[in-house]
Design a protein around this motif. Structure first.
Motif, short mmCIF file in Angstrom:
data_model
loop_
_atom_site.label_atom_id
_atom_site.label_comp_id
_atom_site.label_asym_id
_atom_site.label_seq_id
_atom_site.Cartn_x
_atom_site.Cartn_y
_atom_site.Cartn_z
N VAL A 50 1.00 -1.32 0.03
CA VAL A 50 0.23 -0.10 -0.11
C VAL A 50 0.85 1.18 0.04
CG1 VAL A 50 -1.83 1.40 1.32
CG2 VAL A 50 -1.82 -1.18 1.25
N VAL A 51 1.11 1.91 -1.12
CA VAL A 51 1.82 3.03 -1.10
C VAL A 51 1.01 4.43 -0.59
CG1 VAL A 51 2.86 4.49 -2.77
CG2 VAL A 51 2.99 2.24 -3.10
N MET A 52 1.57 4.75 0.19
CA MET A 52 0.91 5.94 1.16
C MET A 52 1.47 7.47 0.85
SD MET A 52 0.41 4.15 4.86
CE MET A 52 -0.74 3.09 5.08
N ALA A 53 2.64 7.50 0.00
CA ALA A 53 3.07 8.65 -0.22
C ALA A 53 3.52 9.00 -1.76
CB ALA A 53 4.21 9.16 0.79
N ALA A 54 4.53 8.08 -2.21
CA ALA A 54 5.19 8.41 -3.26
C ALA A 54 4.33 8.28 -4.59
CB ALA A 54 6.24 7.09 -3.70
N ALA A 55 4.55 9.17 -5.51
CA ALA A 55 3.69 9.95 -6.46
C ALA A 55 3.85 9.83 -7.93
CB ALA A 55 3.17 11.46 -6.09
N THR A 56 4.91 9.04 -8.28
CA THR A 56 5.11 8.95 -9.55
C THR A 56 4.19 7.81 -10.24
OG1 THR A 56 7.40 9.32 -9.12
CG2 THR A 56 6.92 8.42 -11.42
N SER A 57 3.58 8.41 -11.33
CA SER A 57 2.57 7.55 -12.05
C SER A 57 2.93 6.24 -12.39
CB SER A 57 2.21 8.30 -13.39
OG SER A 57 1.11 7.27 -14.06
N SER A 58 4.10 5.88 -12.62
CA SER A 58 4.32 4.39 -13.04
C SER A 58 4.33 3.26 -12.01
CB SER A 58 5.61 4.36 -13.85
OG SER A 58 6.74 4.76 -12.92
N ILE A 59 4.25 3.82 -10.60
CA ILE A 59 4.77 2.96 -9.28
C ILE A 59 3.62 1.69 -9.64
CG2 ILE A 59 4.37 2.67 -7.05
CD1 ILE A 59 5.54 5.49 -6.88
N THR A 60 2.41 2.01 -9.80
CA THR A 60 1.49 1.01 -9.72
C THR A 60 1.64 -0.20 -10.63
OG1 THR A 60 -0.21 2.25 -10.78
CG2 THR A 60 -0.33 2.26 -8.29
N GLU A 61 2.50 0.42 -11.61
CA GLU A 61 2.29 -0.71 -12.95
C GLU A 61 3.73 -1.64 -12.71
OE1 GLU A 61 2.70 2.40 -15.77
OE2 GLU A 61 0.83 2.34 -16.39
N SER A 62 4.36 -1.35 -11.61
CA SER A 62 5.61 -2.35 -11.42
C SER A 62 5.37 -3.67 -10.78
CB SER A 62 6.41 -1.40 -10.59
OG SER A 62 6.27 -1.15 -9.27
N SER A 63 4.07 -3.58 -10.14
CA SER A 63 3.56 -4.98 -9.49
C SER A 63 2.40 -4.95 -9.28
CB SER A 63 4.16 -5.02 -8.28
OG SER A 63 3.65 -5.97 -7.32
N PRO A 64 1.58 -6.07 -9.36
CA PRO A 64 0.05 -6.08 -9.46
C PRO A 64 -0.57 -6.25 -8.07
CG PRO A 64 0.86 -8.37 -10.12
CD PRO A 64 2.28 -7.16 -10.26
N TYR A 65 0.69 -6.24 -7.17
CA TYR A 65 0.13 -6.32 -5.72
C TYR A 65 0.22 -4.71 -5.30
CZ TYR A 65 -0.08 -11.01 -5.90
OH TYR A 65 -0.44 -12.35 -6.04
N ILE A 66 0.57 -3.69 -5.86
CA ILE A 66 0.58 -2.49 -5.33
C ILE A 66 -0.82 -1.59 -5.72
CG2 ILE A 66 1.54 -0.05 -5.68
CD1 ILE A 66 4.21 -1.41 -6.85
#
Lengths: 291, 381
Positions: free
Chosen positions: B113-129
């Motif tokens: 669960v990403v609570m701060a970092a805000a680069t768009s591509s983060i959620t694409e780096s793992s299906p568990y994000i």
């Protein structure tokens, strides 16, 4: 154009005040003090805390920042630094870098890691503009103030080192401690005073720089590179060397970031490499000094 | 003896079966420490308000300090997964940290669960994000929609030279150009750039209608002061940017110079809703009048997403079940209505346009316009 030159000079002057203490300890006392930036940070925090918590005026904080860091410098010189004067340079480097990390951690612990913001008095906030078009000279009052303070300090320092009895004693103590002691010079006191003044200057630089450079616990690490560049390029045997080096770097840095923003910060390093290839000992070196 | 060991073993197994562990990795020291402090405070507040037992499980929060160094984040995530057997990884102050943990989340099937970092591509780096903060394209595109309608056509962008900055620059420029505006120069400043003077002087000489700024929240105040010191407001240049430059955590210290700065963001301490009033009041009471900022709200909502997922799976689900229960959650956050997009696992939320004003003796980002349900524009391609 002229505005850029002005900004560069102000930035350079600030670097000079921050670095000159290091040039003194490193060049004159032959001690590698990488914790120099920590003293600058102490000066910055003294100013910020006095202004925020005690509501003191900015101008009163500056001398207090100088005195506070000078006092700390004196205490540390007496207790920690003095036993290391005769140790190899590597020991001094390791010791002082350790001290830097301790300073970073303590500032973080006691004051918090946020960027500190200081509120300048109104009369320092304005800006004066002269001329028109490409030759317009816009001078921020605060930068003007920095230039004035730094010029005055430079003249005073140069005078003390070259003309006064204390200056000759210091130079004598540096060149040969034993003979100087034999001539009745109290080398310990001379070194103590010099170290304290060097630290005080760093503190004053930190106080003046908090507005322009920002102030947070990583300050000593962030600017260590800049101090070292100034001292390396300028040479350590005089104070005119670091002064010119700081001015050169300040102007080059500002102009580089303006004209070639893509290369930005790298200009300074290229310049340093070029100068050091040309003159490995620094720009201005006194011949015959102890190396 | 063997009996004792057996008892211990079963005792340990018993404890494991009945605790739900959340590994919260945050920068608690170093330059990003305010992020960590805000998120931890918000997470603890959520637990205090909602109890620490959910679906029969005791919630255990394990806070680790990664000092914003991605290598450290990765090592801590490994330890948390392997040794502590955490059920959820959460936190992550900066983009490289969130990315460093992505492979661990994927391999161990642990929701991140990403609570701060805000680069768009983060959620694409793992299906568990899953993300509960925001993305920079979300904030900057909304500003690019607002600007041309308000007389701002020619803009210079100034961003910090790292992932989020480049995102902000790119998406702002694309949308502004699409809306008939123009970005006449894009400046990238080094992340550790000590002096903004030369960049700002360049902006002044280019004479745009406005300067768009994204820098991490600490540096925002410095930009603003130097902007004013250079008399750029008097030269007719407006200062606009994402909410990072008028971070609620620091806004009060910036002084009157900040008045009138227009920013776009997903959260303001001054957001006028009953949910937010309650949140701000409780947060300030628990943390010596510290103002909650956008980081805090990301942490608070992140905890909610975890709690609700645990409730929905009745405490029995593994990583995949939890993840499925996190996707698609719709709820009222202190920032307004939000929605975790099941497809992108990113947050969909309102973006507000705000102007700094003095209210009740303090400086606040006062919202004056809203763009509803903004999906991350970075995911549309």
């Amino acid at each position: 154009m002229l505005t850029l030159l002005f900004d560069g000079i102000a930035y350079g002057m600030l670097l000079f005040i921050l670095a000159v203490g290091l040039a003194v300890t490193m060049g004159l006392m032959n001690f590698i003090n990488l914790a120099h930036g920590a003293f600058a940070m102490v000066g910055g925090y003294i100013t910020v805390l006095l202004m925020q918590r005690a509501g003191m005026p900015f101008l009163l904080c500056l001398p207090l920042a100088f005195l506070g860091s000078a006092l700390l410098g004196a205490v540390l010189e007496r207790s920690l630094y003095r036993p290391l004067y005769k140790k190899p340079h590597l020991d001094q480097v390791l010791f002082s870098i350790g001290l830097t990390f301790m300073a970073v951690a303590s500032a973080d612990y006691f004051i918090g890691s946020t960027q500190q913001i200081i509120q300048l008095p109104e009369w320092l906030k304005g800006r004066t503009e002269l001329g028109e078009g490409a030759w317009m000279l816009g001078m921020g009052h605060y930068r003007l103030f920095i230039i004035a303070v730094c010029t005055a300090l430079t003249i005073a320092l140069q005078y003390v080192l070259a003309k006064t009895r204390f200056g000759s004693r210091l130079r004598a103590s540096v060149d040969d401690q034993r003979v100087a002691a034999g001539l009745g010079i109290n080398v310990n006191v001379v070194f103590l005073a010099t170290f304290a003044v060097g630290s005080g200057l760093a503190g004053l630089g930190g106080a003046l720089g908090a507005e322009v450079l920002g102030l947070d616990p990583t300050f000593p690490l962030k600017f260590m590179v800049y101090f070292l560049i100034v001292v390396a390029v300028g040479g350590t045997s005089s104070i005119t060397g670091p002064l010119l080096a700081a001015l050169l770097l300040g102007v080059a840095d500002v102009a580089g970031k303006y004209y070639i923003p893509k290369l930005g910060a790298f200009i300074v390093y290229s310049l340093m490499i070029a100068i050091l290839i040309w003159r490995p000992q620094g720009l201005f070196v006194r011949q015959g000094g102890k190396s | 003896m063997s009996m004792a060991i057996a008892t211990l073993w079963s005792g340990a197994a018993f404890a494991d079966g009945n605790t739900f562990k959340i590994g919260l990795i945050l920068p608690m020291t170093g330059q990003q420490a305010t992020t960590g402090r805000q998120i931890e405070a918000a997470a603890r507040l959520y637990m205090a308000q909602n109890g620490d037992t959910v679906a029969g499980k005791k919630i255990e929060l394990i806070v680790k300090d990664d000092t914003s160094v991605p290598d450290v984040t990765k090592r801590m995530a490994q330890e948390l997964v392997v040794n502590d057997k955490v059920n959820v990884l959460a936190g992550f102050g900066i983009t490289p940290s969130a990315l460093a943990v992505a492979p661990i989340a994927t391999q161990s099937k642990t929701p991140e669960v990403v609570m701060a970092a805000a680069t768009s591509s983060i959620t694409e780096s793992s299906p568990y994000i899953i993300r509960t903060s925001f993305t920079l394209p979300q904030a900057s595109v909304s500003l690019a929609d607002w600007a041309p309608k308000n007389g701002i056509k020619k803009v210079v962008t100034l961003v910090s030279d790292y992932g989020p900055g480049i995102d902000a620059e790119k998406f702002f420029k694309e949308r502004l150009t699409f809306n008939g505006g123009q970005v006449i120069e894009s400046l990238r400043v080094p992340l550790r750039g000590p002096d903004f003077a030369p960049f700002l002087q360049k902006v002044r000489d280019l004479k745009p209608d406005a300067l768009f700024v994204f820098v991490p929240s600490g540096a925002g105040a410095a930009v603003m002061k130097q902007f004013l010191e250079r008399g750029m407001d008097k030269a007719g240049i407006r200062l606009i940017g994402t909410g990072d430059i008028t971070d609620d955590d620091q806004l009060n210290d910036m002084g009157d110079g900040a008045l009138g700065v227009v920013t776009s963001h997903h959260y303001s301490t001054y957001h006028q809703s009953p949910a937010n009033k309650k949140f701000v009041e409780a947060f300030q009471k628990a943390n010596k009048n510290l103002r909650p900022n956008f980081m805090a709200v990301g942490g608070y909502d992140g905890m909610r997403v975890i709690y609700e997922a645990l409730k929905a799976t009745k405490g029995n689900g593994g990583g995949d079940a939890l993840l499925a229960a996190m996707k698609g959650q719709i709820f009222e956050s202190p920032r307004g209505p939000v929605f975790i997009d099941a497809q992108t696992r990113d947050i969909v939320q309102n973006i507000y346009l705000r102007k700094v004003e003095r209210k009740e003796g303090q400086l606040y980002n006062v919202e004056f316009d809203v763009i509803k349900d903004v999906k991350d524009p970075g995911k549309n391609r």
